[in-house]
Enzyme design. Sequence first.
Site, PDB file in Angstrom:
ATOM      1  N   ASP A  15       0.375   4.070  -0.459  1.00  0.00           N
ATOM      2  CA  ASP A  15      -1.036   4.379  -0.257  1.00  0.00           C
ATOM      3  C   ASP A  15      -1.304   4.894   1.152  1.00  0.00           C
ATOM      4  OD1 ASP A  15      -3.990   3.646   0.407  1.00  0.00           O
ATOM      5  OD2 ASP A  15      -3.877   3.459  -1.769  1.00  0.00           O
TER       6      ASP A  15
ATOM      7  N   TRP B 249      -6.031   4.098  -3.148  1.00  0.00           N
ATOM      8  CA  TRP B 249      -5.339   5.044  -4.030  1.00  0.00           C
ATOM      9  C   TRP B 249      -4.387   4.321  -4.970  1.00  0.00           C
ATOM     10  CZ3 TRP B 249      -8.512   8.611  -3.796  1.00  0.00           C
ATOM     11  CH2 TRP B 249      -8.991   9.149  -2.606  1.00  0.00           C
ATOM     12  N   ASP B 250      -3.768   3.230  -4.504  1.00  0.00           N
ATOM     13  CA  ASP B 250      -2.929   2.415  -5.388  1.00  0.00           C
ATOM     14  C   ASP B 250      -3.748   1.869  -6.553  1.00  0.00           C
ATOM     15  OD1 ASP B 250      -0.226   2.304  -4.562  1.00  0.00           O
ATOM     16  OD2 ASP B 250      -0.760   1.071  -2.849  1.00  0.00           O
ATOM     17  N   LEU B 251      -4.900   1.288  -6.239  1.00  0.00           N
ATOM     18  CA  LEU B 251      -5.728   0.690  -7.287  1.00  0.00           C
ATOM     19  C   LEU B 251      -6.243   1.749  -8.253  1.00  0.00           C
ATOM     20  CD1 LEU B 251      -7.655  -1.852  -5.047  1.00  0.00           C
ATOM     21  CD2 LEU B 251      -5.828  -2.360  -6.675  1.00  0.00           C
TER      22      LEU B 251
ATOM     23  N   GLY C 102      -3.440   2.784 -10.532  1.00  0.00           N
ATOM     24  CA  GLY C 102      -3.230   1.802 -11.588  1.00  0.00           C
ATOM     25  C   GLY C 102      -4.251   1.929 -12.697  1.00  0.00           C
TER      26      GLY C 102
END
Length: 410
Positions: free
Chosen positions: A138, A167-169, A172
């Site tokens: 991220d 951005w990771d969340l 996902g």
Amino acid sequence: MTGSDPAARRPLGDLCVVEFASFVAGPSAGMGLAQLGAEVVRIDPLGGGNDHLRWPVAANGASLYWASLNKGKRSVTVDVRSAAGRELVTALATAGSGIFLDNAVGQRWLSYEVLSARRPDLVHVRVQGHRDGRPAVDYTVNAEVGVPQLTGPESMEAPVNHVLPAWDLLTGATAAVGLLSAVHERSVTGRGAHLEIALADVALAGVANLGWLADAELTGRDRPRLGNHVYGSFGTDFATADGQRLMVVALTEKQWRALCRVTATEEVFRALEVALDADLDSESERYRLRETIVAVLRPWFAARTLDELADQLDVARVLWSPYRTMRQAAARFASDEDEVVRHVDQPGIGRMLAAGSPLRWSGGGLPPQAAPRLGADTAEVLSSLLGLTDADLGRLHDEGVIRLENRMTA
């Protein structure tokens, strides 16, 4: 899906998803599916993957991070370096519902070509760093798309990284949507699917979808740092008489007028509109004159405590929130009355705050569940999904491919 009790709702209860992913993006996708009732089987290497002890951790060293991202899943551990262990992972990926979620970039033995040869209707979702296979996290992709240059005080020259792995969340969540879309398509056509989603592409799409790339291209300049000001509108922080701070935002004309009324500054701003030839009912004009507006409003906030402001701003329906520390935010949920966040009894940690699904069905939300202990479901999952017998499990344990607790303590 039965009854009106939110806890009884399992809209994805007929799906089994096998997850072989670490860190945030892949596990958060699996967690979201588990919170909606899917059976999510997380596979880790023996002893845990790279994220098994990641911070924050409890006093005993157990990872609050790992426990929080793996709520409601089942945990299997396998020696993925051995041929027998890889065969188990491959078999699990193609068993049950035939839905596999991973971030195993570069692992030929887990490629879609290899897996779909065993199960042609496989739905395989792979999370990547960059679309060409290069690694990314991220914080690196956020730097690539320019966000740290927009973040922080106006006086800063160095880039300011964000703390939240947004951005990771988002990756996902998008991966979970893509997975369910592919499952729906398979239910109609019978065809499997291979989806890839790169963290860097999610970040790139995010800033493009907000118009930030187009703005930079068309104006030929970078947006300046604004500190806590809201770009293109009016919003900023104010200090209170008791040393607290709060954020106030007026995006709409209605919100702006409510703010003027409660601060008794309507006449002041009408006079400013005449003097400056401005229309403060316009969002862009409020942004242009933000420093002037702040100078007028600051004394009103500074003369009142946070409690006094809360009462007056709420009655006036002003859009605002106090700034809280994380400890203060956590203290709000001590009573376990919130629909999203409440305490669970987490194996290996004890009583800890955890979140359920933020989706609210008619009747309420879906409460949080605890995460499994690492490897706790190995024997049961291998038996139920692959049909392994007790003798098979014992042999694999003796060969070091899996670990069975009852044999380790015997």
